[in-house]
Design an enzyme around this catalytic site. Sequence first.
Site, short mmCIF file in Angstrom:
data_model
loop_
_atom_site.label_atom_id
_atom_site.label_comp_id
_atom_site.label_asym_id
_atom_site.label_seq_id
_atom_site.Cartn_x
_atom_site.Cartn_y
_atom_site.Cartn_z
N LEU A 76 0.78 -1.19 -0.11
CA LEU A 76 -0.03 -0.06 -0.13
C LEU A 76 0.80 1.36 0.15
CD1 LEU A 76 -2.81 -1.04 2.40
CD2 LEU A 76 -2.87 -1.14 -0.16
N ASN A 107 7.41 -3.21 3.60
CA ASN A 107 8.55 -2.77 2.99
C ASN A 107 7.99 -1.27 2.37
OD1 ASN A 107 6.79 -3.49 0.97
ND2 ASN A 107 8.48 -3.96 -0.59
N ASP A 318 -0.11 -9.68 -5.10
CA ASP A 318 1.45 -8.97 -4.83
C ASP A 318 1.10 -7.67 -5.56
OD1 ASP A 318 3.82 -8.32 -4.34
OD2 ASP A 318 4.67 -9.69 -5.51
N HIS A 322 3.94 1.23 -8.53
CA HIS A 322 5.26 2.04 -8.86
C HIS A 322 4.75 3.16 -9.66
CE1 HIS A 322 8.38 -0.53 -6.88
NE2 HIS A 322 7.73 -1.22 -7.35
O1 DOR Z 1 8.07 -7.20 -7.51
C1 DOR Z 1 7.97 -7.09 -6.46
N1 DOR Z 1 7.90 -5.91 -5.95
N2 DOR Z 1 8.43 -7.96 -5.54
C2 DOR Z 1 8.50 -7.88 -4.24
O2 DOR Z 1 8.87 -8.71 -3.78
C3 DOR Z 1 8.34 -6.57 -3.64
C4 DOR Z 1 7.48 -5.60 -4.61
C5 DOR Z 1 7.60 -3.98 -4.43
O3 DOR Z 1 7.48 -3.83 -3.16
O4 DOR Z 1 7.58 -3.28 -5.36
#
Ligand code: DOR
Length: 437
Positions: A76, A107, A318, A322
Amino acid sequence: MASKKYEMVITGGRVIDPALGFGKDAWVLIKDGRIAKIATPTAALKKEVDRIDKGGLIDATGKIVVPGLVDMHVHLREPGREDAETIESGCRAAAAGGFTSVCCMPNTTPRIDNQETVKFVQDRANTADARVYVVGAITKNIEGKELAEIGDLIKIGCVAITDDGHYVQNPEIMRRALEYSRMFDVPVMQHAEDQYLCGGGVMNESFQSSRLGLSGAPAVAEEIAVMRDIALCRFTGARLHIQHITTKGAVEAVRKAKAEGISVTAEVSPHHLILTDDEIGKEFNTNLRVNPPIRTAEDCNAVIEGLVDGTIDCIASDHAPHSEEDKDCEFDRAPAGMIGLETTLGLIKTYIVDKGYLSWADAIRKMTVNPAKILNLPGGSLAEDSPADITIIDPDKKWTVKADKFRSKSKNSPFIGYRLSGQIYKTILGGRVVFEL
Ligand code: DOR
């Protein structure tokens, strides 16, 4: 005695609740934001329903009514990267994708490795369009060096721990993490890729990576990571959950471990079921850059087989937003990740259910009761008195994935332009409609 007044009734749909083993035409009645009952309509019930406000009547004729979907793996981005996603926008995207519960990864910036940050996320999520469950970090600052205060994280409500994005490379630290998690009966969720073997590879190591001159992360990086952790899981008796599994060998390792009675579970993301590394050379679309990488057709087939035979318990998006600026660069410089909340259901329907790999009930099971059970979440079923978290699906509705339709702040999907079958019609959270087509 005054008869019950329901605030919402969903009529005419086919109700599928794998947790209850229920799958037939029925009405769903909601009272006080909770499931009052699932019932076959009778004359008496119809009379009772006549008394409710028209706004509370939802006609689901021709639709499938399922428990609100649960996504055990989303990013998020708040705190820290609110330009890419916020808790609010991510939850709006979740609602549009039929998800009423999401588990957010730690993260962020700063990392979710302490009680204050967990509390921050929980507070921000209070008014959001989905329930947000926080997954805390395994190690401080996700550096893999020192364990976070795992007990504190669980005490304040974390449902699991993970260093997602990074493998806990040090086996001694992973051993301790498993031992701690066992005391609290939560799973350790592992991003299983040995960093040394990955060596900074930006795609699957294969014929394609050689052809394109891009550095590769080999399948064995995932396989070794999974095998080591299964050994630690066997040794500690803790619960291990493998995140976004992608390779034939990793699926085989989990299958064997399960047969041995080891408490390991696994999830897969739609892109690892559907996309192969042949796609990358076509346009060098940076939205195809993801960790772990998309692999070969042989791996996709093995992962589908694992999904079908129960080796893989869950489907998770997942969702990794971005910003456009961050993704607008050369393939090997792009950050890894693609969004997924709003395409998961359509992709699974089109590529897994329609192709006959899973029934609707089995697909829904992997997006409701299975993740809920693994993480001890309250949702995942339409059982009487559960929160009225409900997803209504138009099962054969065709639609095209369009960037300007995404509710997510980020648009980094490689599926833009795909024609899918199966669309979310309405999403209901605690008796409140949070998405409608
Ligand atoms: O492709 C990914 N993006 N794999 C991950 O494990 C982390 C994630 C991200 O936080 O962008």
